[in-house]
Write a protein that holds these residues in place. Structure first.
Motif, PDB file in Angstrom:
ATOM      1  N   GLU A  37      36.454  96.952  83.658  1.00 34.60           N
ATOM      2  CA  GLU A  37      36.177  96.169  82.445  1.00 34.60           C
ATOM      3  C   GLU A  37      36.091  97.076  81.216  1.00 34.60           C
ATOM      4  O   GLU A  37      36.586  96.713  80.149  1.00 34.60           O
ATOM      5  N   LYS A  38      35.484  98.253  81.352  1.00 28.64           N
ATOM      6  CA  LYS A  38      35.438  99.187  80.221  1.00 28.64           C
ATOM      7  C   LYS A  38      36.851  99.656  79.867  1.00 28.64           C
ATOM      8  O   LYS A  38      37.220  99.724  78.695  1.00 28.64           O
ATOM      9  N   TYR A  39      37.630  99.969  80.885  1.00 26.08           N
ATOM     10  CA  TYR A  39      39.021 100.382  80.678  1.00 26.08           C
ATOM     11  C   TYR A  39      39.795  99.289  79.937  1.00 26.08           C
ATOM     12  O   TYR A  39      40.499  99.563  78.959  1.00 26.08           O
ATOM     13  N   ILE A  40      39.652  98.052  80.368  1.00 21.48           N
ATOM     14  CA  ILE A  40      40.344  96.925  79.732  1.00 21.48           C
ATOM     15  C   ILE A  40      39.862  96.743  78.298  1.00 21.48           C
ATOM     16  O   ILE A  40      40.677  96.563  77.378  1.00 21.48           O
ATOM     17  N   ASP A  41      38.540  96.798  78.084  1.00 21.34           N
ATOM     18  CA  ASP A  41      38.001  96.641  76.726  1.00 21.34           C
ATOM     19  C   ASP A  41      38.547  97.705  75.785  1.00 21.34           C
ATOM     20  O   ASP A  41      38.895  97.417  74.637  1.00 21.34           O
ATOM     21  N   ASP A  42      38.641  98.943  76.281  1.00 16.88           N
ATOM     22  CA  ASP A  42      39.130 100.048  75.446  1.00 16.88           C
ATOM     23  C   ASP A  42      40.638  99.967  75.232  1.00 16.88           C
ATOM     24  O   ASP A  42      41.132 100.101  74.115  1.00 16.88           O
ATOM     25  N   LYS A  43      41.364  99.750  76.306  1.00 15.45           N
ATOM     26  CA  LYS A  43      42.819  99.833  76.260  1.00 15.45           C
ATOM     27  C   LYS A  43      43.492  98.604  75.643  1.00 15.45           C
ATOM     28  O   LYS A  43      44.519  98.717  74.986  1.00 15.45           O
ATOM     29  N   PHE A  44      42.917  97.433  75.867  1.00 12.08           N
ATOM     30  CA  PHE A  44      43.561  96.204  75.410  1.00 12.08           C
ATOM     31  C   PHE A  44      42.808  95.516  74.281  1.00 12.08           C
ATOM     32  O   PHE A  44      42.956  94.319  74.060  1.00 12.08           O
ATOM     33  N   ASP A  45      42.025  96.285  73.557  1.00 16.17           N
ATOM     34  CA  ASP A  45      41.386  95.775  72.350  1.00 16.17           C
ATOM     35  C   ASP A  45      42.487  95.232  71.430  1.00 16.17           C
ATOM     36  O   ASP A  45      43.534  95.868  71.263  1.00 16.17           O
ATOM     37  N   ARG A  46      42.295  94.060  70.869  1.00  9.64           N
ATOM     38  CA  ARG A  46      43.344  93.405  70.059  1.00  9.64           C
ATOM     39  C   ARG A  46      43.858  94.286  68.925  1.00  9.64           C
ATOM     40  O   ARG A  46      45.053  94.333  68.675  1.00  9.64           O
ATOM     41  N   LYS A  47      42.956  94.993  68.236  1.00  9.06           N
ATOM     42  CA  LYS A  47      43.388  95.850  67.127  1.00  9.06           C
ATOM     43  C   LYS A  47      44.251  96.997  67.640  1.00  9.06           C
ATOM     44  O   LYS A  47      45.277  97.330  67.046  1.00  9.06           O
ATOM     45  N   VAL A  48      43.816  97.616  68.742  1.00  5.99           N
ATOM     46  CA  VAL A  48      44.578  98.722  69.331  1.00  5.99           C
ATOM     47  C   VAL A  48      45.934  98.219  69.805  1.00  5.99           C
ATOM     48  O   VAL A  48      46.973  98.836  69.562  1.00  5.99           O
ATOM     49  N   LEU A  49      45.931  97.077  70.472  1.00  7.63           N
ATOM     50  CA  LEU A  49      47.168  96.505  70.987  1.00  7.63           C
ATOM     51  C   LEU A  49      48.134  96.163  69.855  1.00  7.63           C
ATOM     52  O   LEU A  49      49.327  96.454  69.932  1.00  7.63           O
ATOM     53  N   MET A  50      47.632  95.551  68.794  1.00  9.19           N
ATOM     54  CA  MET A  50      48.493  95.215  67.648  1.00  9.19           C
ATOM     55  C   MET A  50      49.082  96.482  67.026  1.00  9.19           C
ATOM     56  O   MET A  50      50.268  96.525  66.684  1.00  9.19           O
TER      57      MET A  50
END
Length: 168
Positions: A37-50
């Motif tokens: 869940e921490k990995y997902i929160d960090d890696k797939f954060d909407r701002k980071v993903l955009m």
């Protein structure tokens, strides 16, 4: 069964959800739920993903089975390049994953072939995959060669292997 792989345009709700589901399936038996869940929160954060999707150095491909998202690949110029590539032009297959319910040869092959088409102008392609992944043998069967060096999995405490496909 209709299988098609195409570029992802925009993020919408589908891509983050697909990435998160593939990640959970891929790693849930290997690390704790909290770590995932921490990995997902960090890696797939909407701002980071955009930011990643709007960066010309990145490409995201999505494979669809009967018009349903079944998997994705993330191609990027970011990341430490393996020594074997030296001064050659290299590109990284940062992520490659297919949902378990669609994990069939034809689906995997469709996504892989599109990745190779997108990266054909490079001298080499590399991927870091966790050491026990079933994808390792798939990539080796497609000409990727394991390297002595490894760069880890960027946020997951798992041993990794680096594989490289050189184009001559």
């Amino acid at each position: 069964m209709e299988i098609i792989t195409k570029f992802n345009i925009g993020t919408g709700d589908m891509l983050p959800a697909l990435m998160e589901e593939v990640t959970r399936e891929k790693f849930s038996a290997l690390v704790s739920t909290g770590t995932i869940e921490k990995y997902i929160d960090d890696k797939f954060d909407r701002k980071v993903l955009m930011a990643d999707l709007n960066n010309i150095a990145n490409q995201v491909l999505v494979v669809y089975v009967d018009n349903k998202p079944a998997g994705y690949a993330h191609i990027t110029a970011k990341g430490q390049k393996p020594e074997v590539l030296g001064s050659k032009r290299g590109i990284r297959l940062a992520e490659f994953g297919i949902l378990q319910q669609y994990n069939e040869d034809a689906v995997r092959l469709s996504l892989f072939e599109k990745c190779m088409l997108v990266t054909k102008s490079y001298d080499g392609v590399w991927i870091n995959e966790y050491a026990e992944s079933s994808l390792i043998s798939f990539f080796e069967s497609k000409g990727f060669v394991p390297q002595d060096e490894s760069f880890g999995l960027e946020g997951l405490p798992l041993p990794a292997k680096c594989l490289v496909k050189l184009r001559v």
